[in-house]
Design an enzyme around this catalytic site. Sequence first.
Site, PDB file in Angstrom:
ATOM      1  N   ASP A 151       4.777  -4.843   4.060  1.00 18.60           N
ATOM      2  CA  ASP A 151       4.267  -3.541   4.026  1.00 18.60           C
ATOM      3  C   ASP A 151       3.837  -3.535   5.578  1.00 18.60           C
ATOM      4  O   ASP A 151       4.192  -2.241   6.061  1.00 18.60           O
ATOM      5  CB  ASP A 151       2.992  -3.327   3.215  1.00 18.60           C
ATOM      6  CG  ASP A 151       2.049  -2.212   3.437  1.00 18.60           C
ATOM      7  OD1 ASP A 151       2.509  -1.373   2.597  1.00 18.60           O
ATOM      8  OD2 ASP A 151       1.369  -1.967   4.363  1.00 18.60           O
TER       9      ASP A 151
ATOM     10  N   TRP B 202       5.660  -0.650   7.801  1.00 15.29           N
ATOM     11  CA  TRP B 202       4.585   0.325   8.479  1.00 15.29           C
ATOM     12  C   TRP B 202       4.904   0.456   9.951  1.00 15.29           C
ATOM     13  O   TRP B 202       5.145   1.562  10.467  1.00 15.29           O
ATOM     14  CB  TRP B 202       3.053   0.065   8.063  1.00 15.29           C
ATOM     15  CG  TRP B 202       2.310   0.848   8.828  1.00 15.29           C
ATOM     16  CD1 TRP B 202       1.913   1.020  10.345  1.00 15.29           C
ATOM     17  CD2 TRP B 202       1.912   2.299   8.297  1.00 15.29           C
ATOM     18  NE1 TRP B 202       0.950   2.109  10.312  1.00 15.29           N
ATOM     19  CE2 TRP B 202       0.950   2.858   9.343  1.00 15.29           C
ATOM     20  CE3 TRP B 202       1.942   2.789   7.169  1.00 15.29           C
ATOM     21  CZ2 TRP B 202       0.281   4.023   9.208  1.00 15.29           C
ATOM     22  CZ3 TRP B 202       1.322   3.996   6.930  1.00 15.29           C
ATOM     23  CH2 TRP B 202       0.476   4.592   7.979  1.00 15.29           C
TER      24      TRP B 202
ATOM     25  N   ASP C  43       1.152   4.270   0.149  1.00 15.00           N
ATOM     26  CA  ASP C  43       0.222   5.551   0.907  1.00 15.00           C
ATOM     27  C   ASP C  43       1.424   6.585   1.407  1.00 15.00           C
ATOM     28  O   ASP C  43       2.276   7.187   0.322  1.00 15.00           O
ATOM     29  CB  ASP C  43      -0.460   5.134   2.266  1.00 15.00           C
ATOM     30  CG  ASP C  43       0.412   4.360   3.160  1.00 15.00           C
ATOM     31  OD1 ASP C  43       1.540   4.084   3.021  1.00 15.00           O
ATOM     32  OD2 ASP C  43      -0.342   3.657   3.824  1.00 15.00           O
TER      33      ASP C  43
ATOM     34  N   PHE D  76       0.857  -1.267  -0.063  1.00 14.62           N
ATOM     35  CA  PHE D  76       0.064  -0.115  -0.106  1.00 14.62           C
ATOM     36  C   PHE D  76       0.891   1.141  -0.012  1.00 14.62           C
ATOM     37  O   PHE D  76       1.444   1.707   1.059  1.00 14.62           O
ATOM     38  CB  PHE D  76      -0.933  -0.066   1.235  1.00 14.62           C
ATOM     39  CG  PHE D  76      -1.644  -1.331   1.293  1.00 14.62           C
ATOM     40  CD1 PHE D  76      -2.501  -1.653   0.357  1.00 14.62           C
ATOM     41  CD2 PHE D  76      -1.285  -2.277   2.563  1.00 14.62           C
ATOM     42  CE1 PHE D  76      -3.325  -2.934   0.539  1.00 14.62           C
ATOM     43  CE2 PHE D  76      -1.895  -3.429   2.400  1.00 14.62           C
ATOM     44  CZ  PHE D  76      -2.898  -3.866   1.616  1.00 14.62           C
TER      45      PHE D  76
END
Length: 135
Positions: free
Chosen positions: A108, A112, A31, A29
């Site tokens: 991820d 994170w 982001d 992801f």
Amino acid sequence: IWAAFGRGKMQVKGADLTNFYDIDELTTFADYRVPQLLRHVGVLRYSTELTAKVDSSSEIPASSMDELYIRAGTVVAVDRLVEAVKTKLQEANPNTSKLNEVHAVLMDWHLWQAGEKLDREGTLKPHHRVRTIFY
């Protein structure tokens, strides 16, 4: 769903709602925290111009080439990290059955978490800023 409810361990009436049979088909992801961490550890390197924008907390236009470079670079980097981990596992134990357990979503999640820890410690540089509804 996967990360929020136990990373493949959520049982409801005997059904595991987060054990996706094809989770390895998903990508990271891209982001803001994962690219921020990848830049921090030297996996991603930005141009001088992009570095100045990110470090000054300037807003990067949605769908701009700068945004696409950051997000695409993050996806490629995480996919390469997954492959590197699988290679190391295979080298350490040629008969391992754990290779399918290493995927971009898991990578991820770990990245994170590492980024969140470093951010709480105040050691990360700013992350890129893009006003968008997509992430």
